[in-house]
Design a protein around this motif. Structure first.
Motif, PDB file in Angstrom:
ATOM      1  N   SER A 148       0.814  -1.211   0.000  1.00  0.00           N
ATOM      2  CA  SER A 148       0.000   0.000   0.000  1.00  0.00           C
ATOM      3  C   SER A 148       0.847   1.261   0.000  1.00  0.00           C
ATOM      4  CB  SER A 148      -0.930   0.010   1.221  1.00  0.00           C
ATOM      5  OG  SER A 148      -0.176  -0.040   2.415  1.00  0.00           O
ATOM      6  N   VAL A 149       2.168   1.105   0.190  1.00  0.00           N
ATOM      7  CA  VAL A 149       3.102   2.230   0.229  1.00  0.00           C
ATOM      8  C   VAL A 149       4.284   1.909  -0.671  1.00  0.00           C
ATOM      9  CG1 VAL A 149       4.661   3.599   1.683  1.00  0.00           C
ATOM     10  CG2 VAL A 149       2.434   2.881   2.581  1.00  0.00           C
ATOM     11  N   LEU A 150       4.728   2.903  -1.461  1.00  0.00           N
ATOM     12  CA  LEU A 150       5.945   2.781  -2.265  1.00  0.00           C
ATOM     13  C   LEU A 150       6.932   3.869  -1.858  1.00  0.00           C
ATOM     14  CD1 LEU A 150       4.700   2.104  -5.931  1.00  0.00           C
ATOM     15  CD2 LEU A 150       5.775   0.481  -4.346  1.00  0.00           C
ATOM     16  N   ILE A 151       8.188   3.474  -1.665  1.00  0.00           N
ATOM     17  CA  ILE A 151       9.264   4.413  -1.355  1.00  0.00           C
ATOM     18  C   ILE A 151      10.362   4.174  -2.385  1.00  0.00           C
ATOM     19  CG2 ILE A 151      10.975   5.141   0.356  1.00  0.00           C
ATOM     20  CD1 ILE A 151       9.064   4.080   2.523  1.00  0.00           C
ATOM     21  N   LEU A 152      10.569   5.149  -3.269  1.00  0.00           N
ATOM     22  CA  LEU A 152      11.440   4.960  -4.423  1.00  0.00           C
ATOM     23  C   LEU A 152      12.476   6.078  -4.492  1.00  0.00           C
ATOM     24  CD1 LEU A 152       8.609   4.227  -7.019  1.00  0.00           C
ATOM     25  CD2 LEU A 152       9.826   2.569  -5.601  1.00  0.00           C
ATOM     26  N   ASP A 153      13.738   5.685  -4.668  1.00  0.00           N
ATOM     27  CA  ASP A 153      14.838   6.648  -4.769  1.00  0.00           C
ATOM     28  C   ASP A 153      15.336   6.672  -6.209  1.00  0.00           C
ATOM     29  OD1 ASP A 153      16.801   8.457  -4.159  1.00  0.00           O
ATOM     30  OD2 ASP A 153      17.979   7.121  -2.878  1.00  0.00           O
ATOM     31  N   GLU A 154      15.065   7.755  -6.919  1.00  0.00           N
ATOM     32  CA  GLU A 154      15.506   7.946  -8.305  1.00  0.00           C
ATOM     33  C   GLU A 154      15.108   6.772  -9.209  1.00  0.00           C
ATOM     34  OE1 GLU A 154      16.746  10.678  -9.337  1.00  0.00           O
ATOM     35  OE2 GLU A 154      17.485  11.690  -7.558  1.00  0.00           O
ATOM     36  N   PRO A 155      13.842   6.409  -9.281  1.00  0.00           N
ATOM     37  CA  PRO A 155      13.461   5.217 -10.045  1.00  0.00           C
ATOM     38  C   PRO A 155      13.516   5.383 -11.556  1.00  0.00           C
ATOM     39  CG  PRO A 155      11.507   6.325  -9.253  1.00  0.00           C
ATOM     40  CD  PRO A 155      12.677   7.044  -8.639  1.00  0.00           C
ATOM     41  N   VAL A 156      13.590   6.626 -12.063  1.00  0.00           N
ATOM     42  CA  VAL A 156      13.589   6.801 -13.521  1.00  0.00           C
ATOM     43  C   VAL A 156      14.990   6.969 -14.090  1.00  0.00           C
ATOM     44  CG1 VAL A 156      11.258   7.740 -13.561  1.00  0.00           C
ATOM     45  CG2 VAL A 156      13.186   9.293 -13.323  1.00  0.00           C
ATOM     46  N   ASN A 157      16.031   6.915 -13.248  1.00  0.00           N
ATOM     47  CA  ASN A 157      17.392   6.976 -13.770  1.00  0.00           C
ATOM     48  C   ASN A 157      17.630   5.845 -14.763  1.00  0.00           C
ATOM     49  OD1 ASN A 157      18.082   9.184 -12.299  1.00  0.00           O
ATOM     50  ND2 ASN A 157      19.514   8.170 -10.942  1.00  0.00           N
ATOM     51  N   LEU A 159      16.146   5.251 -17.565  1.00  0.00           N
ATOM     52  CA  LEU A 159      15.009   4.899 -18.415  1.00  0.00           C
ATOM     53  C   LEU A 159      14.959   5.805 -19.644  1.00  0.00           C
ATOM     54  CD1 LEU A 159      12.126   4.336 -15.835  1.00  0.00           C
ATOM     55  CD2 LEU A 159      13.461   2.593 -17.034  1.00  0.00           C
ATOM     56  N   ASP A 160      14.565   5.233 -20.785  1.00  0.00           N
ATOM     57  CA  ASP A 160      14.368   6.038 -21.982  1.00  0.00           C
ATOM     58  C   ASP A 160      13.024   6.764 -21.868  1.00  0.00           C
ATOM     59  OD1 ASP A 160      12.430   4.094 -22.474  1.00  0.00           O
ATOM     60  OD2 ASP A 160      13.622   3.060 -23.985  1.00  0.00           O
ATOM     61  N   PRO A 161      12.715   7.681 -22.801  1.00  0.00           N
ATOM     62  CA  PRO A 161      11.446   8.427 -22.698  1.00  0.00           C
ATOM     63  C   PRO A 161      10.213   7.542 -22.570  1.00  0.00           C
ATOM     64  CG  PRO A 161      12.864   9.476 -24.296  1.00  0.00           C
ATOM     65  CD  PRO A 161      13.562   8.216 -23.887  1.00  0.00           C
ATOM     66  N   ALA A 162      10.192   6.416 -23.311  1.00  0.00           N
ATOM     67  CA  ALA A 162       9.043   5.518 -23.191  1.00  0.00           C
ATOM     68  C   ALA A 162       8.979   4.901 -21.808  1.00  0.00           C
ATOM     69  CB  ALA A 162       9.125   4.416 -24.258  1.00  0.00           C
ATOM     70  N   GLY A 163      10.146   4.571 -21.238  1.00  0.00           N
ATOM     71  CA  GLY A 163      10.189   4.005 -19.892  1.00  0.00           C
ATOM     72  C   GLY A 163       9.757   5.003 -18.843  1.00  0.00           C
ATOM     73  N   ILE A 164      10.154   6.261 -19.016  1.00  0.00           N
ATOM     74  CA  ILE A 164       9.739   7.303 -18.073  1.00  0.00           C
ATOM     75  C   ILE A 164       8.224   7.484 -18.129  1.00  0.00           C
ATOM     76  CG2 ILE A 164       9.879   9.778 -17.579  1.00  0.00           C
ATOM     77  CD1 ILE A 164      12.802   9.676 -18.487  1.00  0.00           C
ATOM     78  N   HIS A 165       7.676   7.486 -19.342  1.00  0.00           N
ATOM     79  CA  HIS A 165       6.222   7.607 -19.490  1.00  0.00           C
ATOM     80  C   HIS A 165       5.521   6.426 -18.818  1.00  0.00           C
ATOM     81  CE1 HIS A 165       2.415   8.679 -21.416  1.00  0.00           C
ATOM     82  NE2 HIS A 165       2.283   7.400 -21.715  1.00  0.00           N
ATOM     83  N   TRP A 166       6.064   5.237 -19.007  1.00  0.00           N
ATOM     84  CA  TRP A 166       5.493   4.040 -18.378  1.00  0.00           C
ATOM     85  C   TRP A 166       5.547   4.159 -16.852  1.00  0.00           C
ATOM     86  CZ3 TRP A 166       8.627   0.902 -15.297  1.00  0.00           C
ATOM     87  CH2 TRP A 166       7.991  -0.242 -14.782  1.00  0.00           C
ATOM     88  N   MET A 167       6.690   4.585 -16.316  1.00  0.00           N
ATOM     89  CA  MET A 167       6.843   4.719 -14.874  1.00  0.00           C
ATOM     90  C   MET A 167       5.839   5.718 -14.309  1.00  0.00           C
ATOM     91  SD  MET A 167       8.728   3.739 -12.194  1.00  0.00           S
ATOM     92  CE  MET A 167      10.375   3.293 -12.757  1.00  0.00           C
ATOM     93  N   ARG A 168       5.654   6.815 -15.030  1.00  0.00           N
ATOM     94  CA  ARG A 168       4.709   7.841 -14.588  1.00  0.00           C
ATOM     95  C   ARG A 168       3.310   7.245 -14.472  1.00  0.00           C
ATOM     96  NH1 ARG A 168       4.135  11.870 -19.002  1.00  0.00           N
ATOM     97  NH2 ARG A 168       6.384  12.046 -18.726  1.00  0.00           N
ATOM     98  N   GLY A 169       2.924   6.437 -15.463  1.00  0.00           N
ATOM     99  CA  GLY A 169       1.605   5.821 -15.430  1.00  0.00           C
ATOM    100  C   GLY A 169       1.447   4.833 -14.290  1.00  0.00           C
ATOM    101  N   VAL A 170       2.488   4.034 -14.029  1.00  0.00           N
ATOM    102  CA  VAL A 170       2.434   3.058 -12.937  1.00  0.00           C
ATOM    103  C   VAL A 170       2.254   3.760 -11.591  1.00  0.00           C
ATOM    104  CG1 VAL A 170       3.802   1.381 -11.631  1.00  0.00           C
ATOM    105  CG2 VAL A 170       3.731   1.256 -14.119  1.00  0.00           C
ATOM    106  N   LEU A 171       3.042   4.803 -11.345  1.00  0.00           N
ATOM    107  CA  LEU A 171       2.989   5.478 -10.049  1.00  0.00           C
ATOM    108  C   LEU A 171       1.689   6.260  -9.879  1.00  0.00           C
ATOM    109  CD1 LEU A 171       6.683   6.720  -9.702  1.00  0.00           C
ATOM    110  CD2 LEU A 171       5.642   4.583  -8.928  1.00  0.00           C
ATOM    111  N   ARG A 172       1.250   6.903 -10.964  1.00  0.00           N
ATOM    112  CA  ARG A 172      -0.004   7.649 -10.868  1.00  0.00           C
ATOM    113  C   ARG A 172      -1.171   6.702 -10.627  1.00  0.00           C
ATOM    114  NH1 ARG A 172      -0.726  12.129  -8.977  1.00  0.00           N
ATOM    115  NH2 ARG A 172      -2.124  10.851  -7.732  1.00  0.00           N
ATOM    116  N   GLY A 173      -1.177   5.569 -11.324  1.00  0.00           N
ATOM    117  CA  GLY A 173      -2.235   4.593 -11.125  1.00  0.00           C
ATOM    118  C   GLY A 173      -2.228   4.011  -9.722  1.00  0.00           C
TER     119      GLY A 173
END
Length: 323
Positions: A148-157, A159-173
Motif C-alpha cells: 500500500s506504500v511505495l518508497i522509491l529513490d531515483e526510479p527513472v534513472n 530509463l528512456d522516454p518511453a520508460g519514463i512515461h510508463w513509470m509515470r503511469g504506474v505510479l499515478r495509477g
C-alpha cells in the motif's frame, strides 16, 4: 501513511538530516527533491530501517519499519537498482523475494510482464542488464507483495522516454487506487507532472513543502494545430491566456480539456495537445537550493515558500494493512 517527525541524523561532525518533518497521505504522490548530499537518501534509509536516526521518528502507518510484520507486503521499496545479485536472473530474483514473502511463484511472472521484461530478458543474468532494465526489475520487486506504500529513490534513472512515461503511469495509477508514493528524483519536470505534494530539502533541512499547485503553479497545455493563428484568436476569444511556446506551437494557461473544447468549437484541427509544466518548480528549486548552499538559512529573502509540516489532507483509504 508516512510520517517523518523532526528527524535528525548526525555522523560525527556531519549533520546529514536536520529536524526534517513531512508526511505522505494515501492517494498522494509526494515528490522529494534536493541536490546531491541534501539528505534525501539518508531520510529514505532511516524510513526503511536501514539507518538508525539520531533523533526524531519516521513511521509508516504508525509503525517503525522494523516493527511491521512481513514489511515487504506492506511497503515496496527501491533504493538502489544496482543492489540485486548480479549472478541471478530477474525471474530468480523475484521468485526468491516472493518465497520470503510467502507468495506463489507465478506472482513473479505477473510482475515481470507488468514492468515489460520479456521472457527472454527475465532469464538473463542481472549482470547483463542495462540500468533501465534494472530499474524495471526494481519496480517489479517493490510491487511484488502488492503493498500500500511505495518508497522509491531515483526510479527513472536510466530509463528512456518511453520508460519514463510508463513509470509515470504506474505510479499515478498506484496513487489513484489509494496507495501512498514517496518519490525522490532529480527530474523536476517529471515531479511537476506526477506529484501532488512536493518537499524540497537542502543541507539536511526542509527548505519548502506544499501542494504542487502552491509551489509550481497549475500546469498549462502545449498545443499545435494546422492554423495556430486562428487557434490563438479562438483561445483569446474564450478568455484563455496563451503565448508562443519555446517548443514550438502555443503554450496555454489552461487544461487540455478546455483547450480541446475551444479547438473543437472552432473546427480547428489539432496536431498536438498535452499537459505542460509551468517552469516555476525549476525556478523555485534553484532559488532554494542555491540559498541552502550559501548558508543554513531556510531560503533566500523574499521567496514565500513555507517549510512547515504537511497539513492533513483528504486521503483515500487503502484495502491493505498500512496506509
Amino acid at each position: 501513511m508516512i510520517v517523518v517527525d523532526r528527524l535528525t541524523k548526525r555522523y560525527r561532525n556531519l549533520l546529514a538530516v536536520d529536524d526534517v518533518s513531512f508526511s505522505c497521505h494515501p492517494g498522494q504522490v509526494v515528490g522529494f527533491l534536493g541536490p546531491n548530499g541534501a539528505g534525501k537518501s539518508t531520510t529514505l534509509r532511516i524510513l526503511t530501517g536501514l539507518t538508525p536516526p539520531s533523533a526524531g521518528t519516521a513511521t509508516i502507518g504508525g509503525y517503525l519499519y522494523r516493527d511491521i510484520p512481513n514489511p515487504a507486503v506492506q511497503v515496496g521499496t527501491l533504493l538502489d537498482a544496482s543492489a540485486f545479485h548480479s549472478g541471478r536472473s530477474a525471474r530468480e530474483t523475484l521468485r526468491l523475494s516472493g518465497q520470503i514473502m510467502g507468495l506463489p511463484p507465478e506472482r513473479a511472472d505477473q510482475l515481470l510482464d507488468l514492468v515489460g521484461l520479456t521472457p527472454g530478458e527475465s532469464r538473463r543474468r542481472v549482470a547483463n542488464y542495462s540500468l533501465g532494465m534494472r530499474q524495471r526489475l526494481g519496480v517489479a520487486n517493490a510491487l511484488l507483495g502488492d503493498p500500500s506504500v511505495l518508497i522509491l529513490d531515483e526510479p527513472v534513472n536510466g530509463l528512456d522516454p518511453a520508460g519514463i512515461h510508463w513509470m509515470r503511469g504506474v505510479l499515478r495509477g498506484f496513487a489513484d487506487a489509494g496507495g501512498t508514493v514517496l518519490l525522490s528524483s532529480h527530474l523536476l519536470h517529471e515531479i511537476e507532472l506526477i506529484a501532488d505534494y512536493i518537499v524540497v530539502i537542502g543541507q539536511g533541512r526542509v527548505m519548502a513543502q506544499g501542494p504542487k499547485e502552491s509551489l509550481a503553479g497549475v500546469p498549462g497545455s502545449q498545443v499545435r494545430s494546422t492554423d495556430d493563428a486562428a487557434l490563438v484568436s479562438a483561445l483569446a476569444a474564450a478568455g484563455l491566456r496563451c503565448r508562443p511556446s519555446t517548443e514550438g506551437g502555443v503554450y496555454v494557461e489552461s487544461s487540455t480539456e478546455e483547450v480541446g473544447a475551444v479547438a473543437a468549437a472552432s473546427a480547428i484541427v489539432l496536431t498536438e495537445l498535452r499537459s505542460a509544466g509551468t517552469g516555476n518548480l525549476e525556478r523555485m528549486y534553484l532559488q532554494l537550493t542555491a540559498g541552502a548552499q550559501r548558508g543554513p538559512a531556510a531560503g533566500p529573502p523574499g521567496v514565500p515558500y513555507p517549510a512547515g509540516p504537511n497539513p492533513p489532507g483528504p486521503g483515500m483509504g487503502h484495502p491493505r494493512g498500512v496506509a
